[in-house]
Structures are given as structure tokens and as C-alpha cells.
Design a protein around this motif. Structure first.
Motif, mmCIF file in Angstrom:
data_model
loop_
_atom_site.group_PDB
_atom_site.id
_atom_site.type_symbol
_atom_site.label_atom_id
_atom_site.label_comp_id
_atom_site.label_asym_id
_atom_site.label_seq_id
_atom_site.Cartn_x
_atom_site.Cartn_y
_atom_site.Cartn_z
ATOM 1 N N THR A 61 2.132 24.417 -18.554
ATOM 2 C CA THR A 61 2.790 25.879 -19.555
ATOM 3 C C THR A 61 4.285 25.582 -19.970
ATOM 4 N N LYS A 62 4.530 25.678 -20.437
ATOM 5 C CA LYS A 62 5.759 25.601 -21.434
ATOM 6 C C LYS A 62 7.130 25.260 -19.582
ATOM 7 N N GLU A 63 7.216 26.233 -19.033
ATOM 8 C CA GLU A 63 7.953 25.862 -18.131
ATOM 9 C C GLU A 63 8.014 24.611 -17.327
ATOM 10 N N GLU A 64 6.896 24.863 -16.979
ATOM 11 C CA GLU A 64 6.128 23.193 -16.392
ATOM 12 C C GLU A 64 6.557 22.291 -17.010
ATOM 13 N N LEU A 65 6.195 22.282 -18.593
ATOM 14 C CA LEU A 65 6.915 20.791 -19.195
ATOM 15 C C LEU A 65 9.025 20.973 -18.786
ATOM 16 N N GLU A 66 9.208 22.335 -19.145
ATOM 17 C CA GLU A 66 10.998 22.179 -19.224
ATOM 18 C C GLU A 66 10.832 21.537 -17.715
ATOM 19 N N LYS A 67 10.590 22.159 -16.621
ATOM 20 C CA LYS A 67 11.404 21.557 -15.180
ATOM 21 C C LYS A 67 10.524 19.867 -15.376
ATOM 22 N N GLU A 68 9.760 19.871 -15.835
ATOM 23 C CA GLU A 68 9.084 18.403 -15.759
ATOM 24 C C GLU A 68 10.285 17.271 -16.308
ATOM 25 N N ASP A 69 10.973 17.420 -17.440
ATOM 26 C CA ASP A 69 11.974 17.366 -18.014
ATOM 27 C C ASP A 69 13.094 17.248 -17.530
ATOM 28 N N MET A 70 13.116 18.520 -16.748
ATOM 29 C CA MET A 70 14.906 18.698 -16.111
ATOM 30 C C MET A 70 14.405 17.357 -15.079
ATOM 31 N N ASP A 71 13.604 17.381 -14.053
ATOM 32 C CA ASP A 71 13.527 16.511 -13.162
ATOM 33 C C ASP A 71 13.320 15.637 -13.513
ATOM 34 N N ALA A 72 13.057 14.988 -14.234
ATOM 35 C CA ALA A 72 13.070 13.352 -14.212
ATOM 36 C C ALA A 72 14.338 13.627 -14.617
ATOM 37 N N MET A 73 15.562 13.827 -15.433
ATOM 38 C CA MET A 73 16.740 14.114 -16.366
ATOM 39 C C MET A 73 18.081 13.997 -15.048
ATOM 40 N N GLN A 74 17.333 15.239 -13.880
ATOM 41 C CA GLN A 74 17.685 14.602 -12.277
ATOM 42 C C GLN A 74 17.714 13.177 -11.254
ATOM 43 N N ALA A 75 16.954 12.705 -11.553
ATOM 44 C CA ALA A 75 16.276 11.461 -10.696
ATOM 45 C C ALA A 75 17.528 11.130 -11.581
ATOM 46 N N THR A 132 0.792 -1.141 0.133
ATOM 47 C CA THR A 132 0.168 0.020 -0.106
ATOM 48 C C THR A 132 0.914 1.370 -0.223
ATOM 49 N N LEU A 133 2.282 0.980 1.155
ATOM 50 C CA LEU A 133 2.630 2.400 0.618
ATOM 51 C C LEU A 133 3.243 2.601 -0.659
ATOM 52 N N LEU A 134 3.911 1.572 -0.785
ATOM 53 C CA LEU A 134 5.090 1.799 -2.589
ATOM 54 C C LEU A 134 4.012 1.893 -3.507
ATOM 55 N N ASP A 135 2.810 1.875 -3.685
ATOM 56 C CA ASP A 135 1.371 2.049 -4.685
ATOM 57 C C ASP A 135 0.994 3.773 -3.908
ATOM 58 N N ASN A 136 0.747 4.491 -2.714
ATOM 59 C CA ASN A 136 0.763 5.926 -2.504
ATOM 60 C C ASN A 136 2.252 6.378 -3.411
ATOM 61 N N LEU A 137 3.373 6.072 -3.209
ATOM 62 C CA LEU A 137 4.723 6.272 -3.476
ATOM 63 C C LEU A 137 5.081 6.279 -5.475
ATOM 64 N N VAL A 138 3.803 5.535 -6.463
ATOM 65 C CA VAL A 138 4.085 5.382 -7.448
ATOM 66 C C VAL A 138 2.907 7.358 -7.574
ATOM 67 N N LYS A 139 1.960 6.606 -7.000
ATOM 68 C CA LYS A 139 1.062 7.951 -7.370
ATOM 69 C C LYS A 139 1.060 9.189 -7.237
ATOM 70 N N ASN A 140 2.132 9.281 -5.565
ATOM 71 C CA ASN A 140 2.277 10.933 -5.029
ATOM 72 C C ASN A 140 3.594 10.911 -5.675
ATOM 73 N N CYS A 141 4.944 10.622 -6.367
ATOM 74 C CA CYS A 141 6.373 10.983 -6.043
ATOM 75 C C CYS A 141 7.067 11.086 -7.354
ATOM 76 N N GLY A 142 5.995 10.785 -8.845
ATOM 77 C CA GLY A 142 5.978 11.276 -9.992
ATOM 78 C C GLY A 142 7.274 10.207 -10.399
ATOM 79 N N HIS A 143 7.823 10.792 -11.154
ATOM 80 C CA HIS A 143 8.812 9.923 -11.979
ATOM 81 C C HIS A 143 10.341 9.447 -11.168
ATOM 82 N N PRO A 144 10.763 9.602 -10.585
ATOM 83 C CA PRO A 144 11.935 9.319 -9.468
ATOM 84 C C PRO A 144 11.607 8.098 -8.901
ATOM 85 N N VAL A 145 10.367 8.298 -8.811
ATOM 86 C CA VAL A 145 10.259 6.742 -8.174
ATOM 87 C C VAL A 145 9.236 5.681 -9.077
ATOM 88 N N HIS A 146 9.179 6.079 -10.314
ATOM 89 C CA HIS A 146 8.409 4.988 -11.835
ATOM 90 C C HIS A 146 10.183 4.711 -11.741
#
Length: 372
Positions: A181-195, A78-92
Motif C-alpha cells: 500500500t501507499k502507507e507501506e511504501l512510505e514507511k519503507e522509505d522512512m525506515d531506509a532513510m533512518q538507517a 550462516t547467521l550473516l545470511d539470515n540477517l541479510v534475508k530477514n532484516c531488510g535495508h538496515p542490514v543491507h
């Protein structure tokens, strides 16, 4: 050899980290059911700290999942499921690694028994959810292909997967039509690369370090990625898709019969547009407060979209009450006149082909000069 033994002893008696302490509390033997508040606190800690926290969080659950206490295993899942659904690509990214998947299925028998225990059933259900959602819809699904590989391997060995709830699949990722937005898309990609970079540096094999070196050059802007995304085009595509949906919804509601219930197609469109309405209004408010980075043309389009969707929402309420909504035709101003017609009414000179109002042409009486 003595050094390794001493290191193992030090690790054994080292005090647990805050993350490990929270995980132990969340899945402890004294707990009969999941503590959602505590689980979300762990998710929030992982999101704030980042770094190695996504890795440490999901791998801290594996001893409980593979343990001999079914109740603790269910709490850990259950905790693993919560992490997958709330923590985005770093956990994925972590749950899609070979290391994690091999450990997750380590205690599975070679072939499926006639009666699958509850823990194995839940693990199969979660793998199916990840395959249907992350591996098909994630923006970074190329990093998660080992989930598909594990699914294919289990299928070849005769394992049967349970049916999954579509509602559970829907919350693994944000809705596909979420306006970003464009800024949100760029930040999402940056967070994924850093993870991804963090995990490559943690493993630190020669191959991983070579890949980390390339990734650092992309993150710092020293080199361009071979998969560089056009954020302006993605933002434009999102706006156009929402404009099309809102227009279709508006016209369908205008033609709807107040004596009949709203059909499924209209309801689905209404739900999708309504989910974007709050987001639109927030972006508009941020721009008006000087916090948004959208251009003036984009702001005008968002305002029109917000008005159109808001009118559609009110129209749906009227239809449910059995009343015919009064909806303007799209492309008209507040007075109900077409914009072009209103502009023509304000022209000082009429260019219509109306012969009654047009002045008589003055004949040319100058003689035509014959060329010599």
C-alpha cells in the motif's frame, strides 16, 4: 597515551551486550550446526531495536569469519545470511559499506588459488547473491554500489565466482510483485532513510555529518527530497499490473484443455497471482475492520481482483483433476449477462434502432415559412 590504554583495558573487560552474547552463542565452538531458532531470535532483536544494532550485528561476525576455525566461520556466514534475508535495508546498508566489504575480504589472497577453501567459496557465493539481488532489484540499490565495485575488483584479479541457486537469490528480497500500500511504501522509505542517518551519525566524519544534516531535513519534512516518490502512482501501477496478470491467467485457464497438464507459463502466472491473494484478502479485511486507509474505489478493485484470482485457483484445481472448469467471462455479473446488457434490459425507454419496437415519428405538418 595512558588515557587510550585505560580506555582499551575498559573495553576489554566490559561485559558483552545482549546482542554480542547471542552472537557468541550462535557461532560458539561447542556448536556443530546452525541453530536456526537462535539465529532468527537475533534477527528479531535487530529488527526491534534498530539504531546501531544492524551495524553491531554484522560487524560482530567478522572476527569469526576471518578467524582460523572454519566451522565457526561457516556458522557466522550462516547467521550473516539470515540477517541479510530477514532484516531488510538496515542490514543491507551495512554489508554494502566499504568498511564491511574490506574487512570481509581482508584474509583473501591476492589471486585465487587453484583450490578455494570452503569459507572463501561461501563468501564469494554470498557476494554473488547480493550483487544479483540487492544491486539489481533493491529499491535502494544506489546505496549498495560498493558490492558491485568489490565484485569487479575480484574479477579483475582473476577470481571466479560460483554459480548461485536462484531460490537463495529469491529470498534475499521480497518478490518483485509483492503488493504494498501507499502507507507501506512510505514507511519503507522512512525506515531506509533512518538507517542511513544512523550510520552517518555513527561515523561522524565532517562529510557524513553534512550529509546527515541534509537527510534530517528530508525526514522531518523541512525539505523535499530530490528523489521524491509518487506513492499514489506506485500503488496504481501495482494494482494495474496485478489486474493484467489475473486477466491473462483467467483467459488462459478458460481455454485450457483438461486432458493436458498446465504449462509453465500458466503455472508461473498462477504462482504470482496466488502469492498476492492472501495479501489482497488481508487488505480487504483491514479495510472492512476500519484499519485500512484505501479509498473506496481501490477497495472495489481489490475485491474484484480477489474474486478473479480465487476463481482461477479453483479452476486450476479442476484442470488438474481432469475436469473442465466452469468460469464466467470477465466483465460479466453473477447471472452471466453482460453489465451493459443487463442495464439496457432495465431501461424504461429503448434506444435501439429496432424499427418494429420504435414508435412511428409524427410528421411535422406546419408550413415552412418563406423568408420575406
Amino acid at each position: 597515551m595512558a588515557f587510550n590504554l585505560q580506555s582499551a583495558i575498559d573495553d576489554l573487560f566490559k561485559p558483552p551486550t545482549r546482542l554480542q552474547s547471542l552472537v557468541d552463542r550462535a557461532v560458539g565452538p561447542q556448536r556443530d550446526e546452525p541453530d536456526l531458532a537462535l539465529n532468527l531470535d537475533i534477527c528479531d532483536l535487530v529488527n526491534r531495536k534498530k539504531g546501531n544494532y544492524p551495524h553491531d550485528a554484522v560487524f560482530a561476525l567478522l572476527p569469526y569469519i576471518n578467524g582460523r576455525a572454519p566451522a565457526q566461520a561457516q556458522l557466522a556466514l550462516t547467521l550473516l545470511d539470515n540477517l541479510v534475508k530477514n532484516c531488510g535495508h538496515p542490514v543491507h546498508y551495512q554489508i554494502g559499506s566499504r568498511e564491511f566489504l574490506n574487512e570481509l575480504f581482508r584474509r583473501f589472497p591476492e589471486y585465487q588459488p587453484s583450490l578455494t577453501n570452503a569459507v572463501h567459496y561461501r563468501v564469494l557465493e554470498m557476494l554473488q547473491e547480493w550483487r544479483v539481488s540487492l544491486c539489481q532489484r533493491s529499491r535502494y540499490r544506489e546505496d549498495l554500489q560498493r558490492i558491485n565495485d568489490m565484485y569487479a575488483l575480484l574479477c579483475r584479479k582473476g577470481w571466479r565466482f560460483p554459480r548461485i541457486d536462484s531460490d537463495n537469490v529469491a529470498v534475499v528480497l521480497e518478490p518483485e510483485d509483492t503488493l504494498k500500500t501507499k502507507e507501506e511504501l512510505e514507511k519503507e522509505d522512512m525506515d531506509a532513510m533512518q538507517a542511513k542517518l544512523q550510520e552517518l551519525l555513527r561515523r561522524a566524519t565532517p562529510r557524513d555529518l553534512r550529509e546527515a544534516n541534509k537527510l534530517m531535513k528530508v525526514i522531518t519534512g523541512y525539505e523535499q527530497s530530490t528523489k521524491q516518490r509518487d506513492y499514489n502512482k506506485e500503488w496504481e501501477d501495482e494494482l494495474q499490473a496485478l489486474e493484467h496478470k489475473s486477466t491473462v491467467l483467467h483467459e488462459m485457464l478458460r481455454e485450457a484443455d483438461p486432458g493436458r497438464p498446465i504449462d509453465d507459463t500458466v503455472q508461473e502466472l498462477l504462482n504470482k497471482c496466488t502469492s498476492s491473494l492472501t495479501r489482497l484478502r488481508r487488505l480487504i479485511a483491514e479495510h472492512e475492520a476500519g484499519e485500512g486507509a484505501e479509498e473506496r474505489g481501490d477497495l472495489d478493485r481489490m475485491v474484484r481482483l480477489s474474486d478473479t484470482i480465487g476463481e482461477a485457483v479453483e479452476a486450476a484445481k479442476e484442470l488438474r483433476c481432469g475436469r473442465k472448469p466452469q468460469m464466467r467471462a470477465l466483465g460479466t455479473n453473477d447471472t452471466g449477462a453482460e453489465p451493459q446488457a443487463a442495464a439496457d434490459a432495465n431501461e424504461l425507454i429503448s434506444w435501439d434502432d429496432d424499427t418494429d419496437s420504435a414508435p412511428n415519428p409524427v410528421p411535422n405538418t406546419d408550413p415552412v415559412e418563406t423568408p420575406k
